[in-house]
Design a protein around this motif. Sequence first.
Motif, PDB file in Angstrom:
ATOM      1  N   GLU A 135       0.890  -1.169   0.000  1.00 12.51           N
ATOM      2  CA  GLU A 135       0.000   0.000   0.000  1.00 12.51           C
ATOM      3  C   GLU A 135       0.922   1.211   0.000  1.00 12.51           C
ATOM      4  N   ASP A 142      -2.410  10.238  -3.476  1.00 14.99           N
ATOM      5  CA  ASP A 142      -3.333   9.132  -3.755  1.00 14.99           C
ATOM      6  C   ASP A 142      -2.802   7.844  -3.110  1.00 14.99           C
ATOM      7  N   ARG A 144      -2.565   3.929  -3.222  1.00  9.54           N
ATOM      8  CA  ARG A 144      -2.721   2.810  -4.169  1.00  9.54           C
ATOM      9  C   ARG A 144      -2.389   1.513  -3.474  1.00  9.54           C
ATOM     10  N   ARG A 403       4.952   7.563 -12.638  1.00  7.93           N
ATOM     11  CA  ARG A 403       4.201   7.640 -11.389  1.00  7.93           C
ATOM     12  C   ARG A 403       4.451   8.928 -10.615  1.00  7.93           C
TER      13      ARG A 403
END
Length: 421
Positions: A135, A142, A144, A403
């Motif tokens: 995680e 955010d 993810r 990313r």
Amino acid sequence: MTDALTTWAGSHTFRGGPVVHPETVDEVAAVVAAARHVRALGSRHSFHDLADSPGTLVALDRLDVPTVIDPDARTVTVGAGVRYGELARDLHAAGWALHTMASLPHIAVAGTVATATHGSGDTAANLSAAVRGLELVGAGGDVRTLGADDPELAGSVVALGGLGVVTRVTLAVQPTYDVAQEVWLDLPWTTALDDFDALMSSAYSVSLFTDWRGDTVGQVWRKHRVDAGTLGSAPDLAGARRADGPVHPVPGQDPVACTEQGAVAGPWHERLPHFRLEFTPSAGAELQSEWLIPRAHAVAAIEALRGLRDLVAPLLLVSEVRSVAGDDLWLSTAHGGDRVALHFTWLPLREQVDAALPVIEEALAPFDARPHWGKLFSGPGPDRTWQDLYPRWDDAVALLARRDPAGVFANDFLLRHGLRA
Ligand SMILES: Cc1cc2nc3c(=O)[nH]c(=O)nc-3n(C[C@H](O)[C@H](O)[C@H](O)COP(=O)(O)OP(=O)(O)OC[C@H]3O[C@@H](n4cnc5c(N)ncnc54)[C@H](O)[C@@H]3O)c2cc1C
């Protein structure tokens, strides 16, 4: 005035700040969302600026995440800041185990798996290879979750902090097991190298400790899994003698901090690390470097280092030779095949050590040596690029850029080595 924040060894003083200690994943997300530059701190056992940031430093030591064991999936999910020694105690109490441990249990889970930290064992891949899920709080805050089937997982585990702040890690576990550890002294180098593979496979985990001087390996630590049946049946080490009491890997140091030896069986987590959780292994007055070499080159690489003994020995507390099974993580030092790990615990003589690093890198360059990400090195070696050493390097660079396009998690270390532009 407060003391400056440093790595455990005092080898780097952090420039970033402030240091924040979020207690929930939501708090981590809020910190990341608000920051222009931010980075996660683990237990600060790396030796250089790897964990530093021009901005906020996020310590995960107060993150309040429960440890959850899933017996059907054979996994444990744990908070990123938990130390391996504490996780191991919980796992063992519940009847479970990890497949390996590093030399000391004081290191935090997310920082450890971010750098491909390993123990020793022909069949034991590094700690990162046990990751089955993450995680992660990414750029913009955010949250993810990457599961075992996520195609990005192999590029996201050993990510050197460049993909964000990991908040939970899911690791593979297995039923708990016992280990017995025996130490042998003064094994002739001829015996060690004549059949190096037999020596390294003579127990579940084998470590050789040497100062590179003389004709013998100072200590051989063999950690036998009791269920494997090698204890008592592994061959004696010809020319060596059994230690008749506890020893410390650094000759002359008090073995009180070391895990139990003398072939006394006990829980895996009280034998696989060399040092006990309840002791600080040393005051931090040391530096470390390590290179991982394809197993086929092990003997030639060791011979090359023996040839550098006059340079290396005066700077050394001790060296350790270990084995690591291969994995498929893009930036893992064991990516693509089994490796031998050649480690140096240096005296805290930074200038002299820095001067020695390129010489060692040159000697090891013919063997495609990959430096340990968390320890001191100067680069990929003369006439080598990182792409030469890591077939998935360009994929890793592209993943970090995709990313984190604004470079929120970039730092000097990633820029210096070309992982970020
Ligand atoms: C005494 C000593 C013994 C050691 N023994 C071994 C050994 O046996 N085997 C071995 O392979 N190595 C060993 N090491 C090296 C050590 O395991 C690595 O440097 C490892 O990274 C330490 O983990 P850490 O939590 O202290 O990481 P840190 O040094 O705090 O951070 C390392 C990297 O991980 C990132 N990171 C940390 N937490 C997170 C997070 N939550 N999310 C995203 N990224 C994160 C940081 O940003 C940084 O890039 C040893 C080091 C010392 C000082």
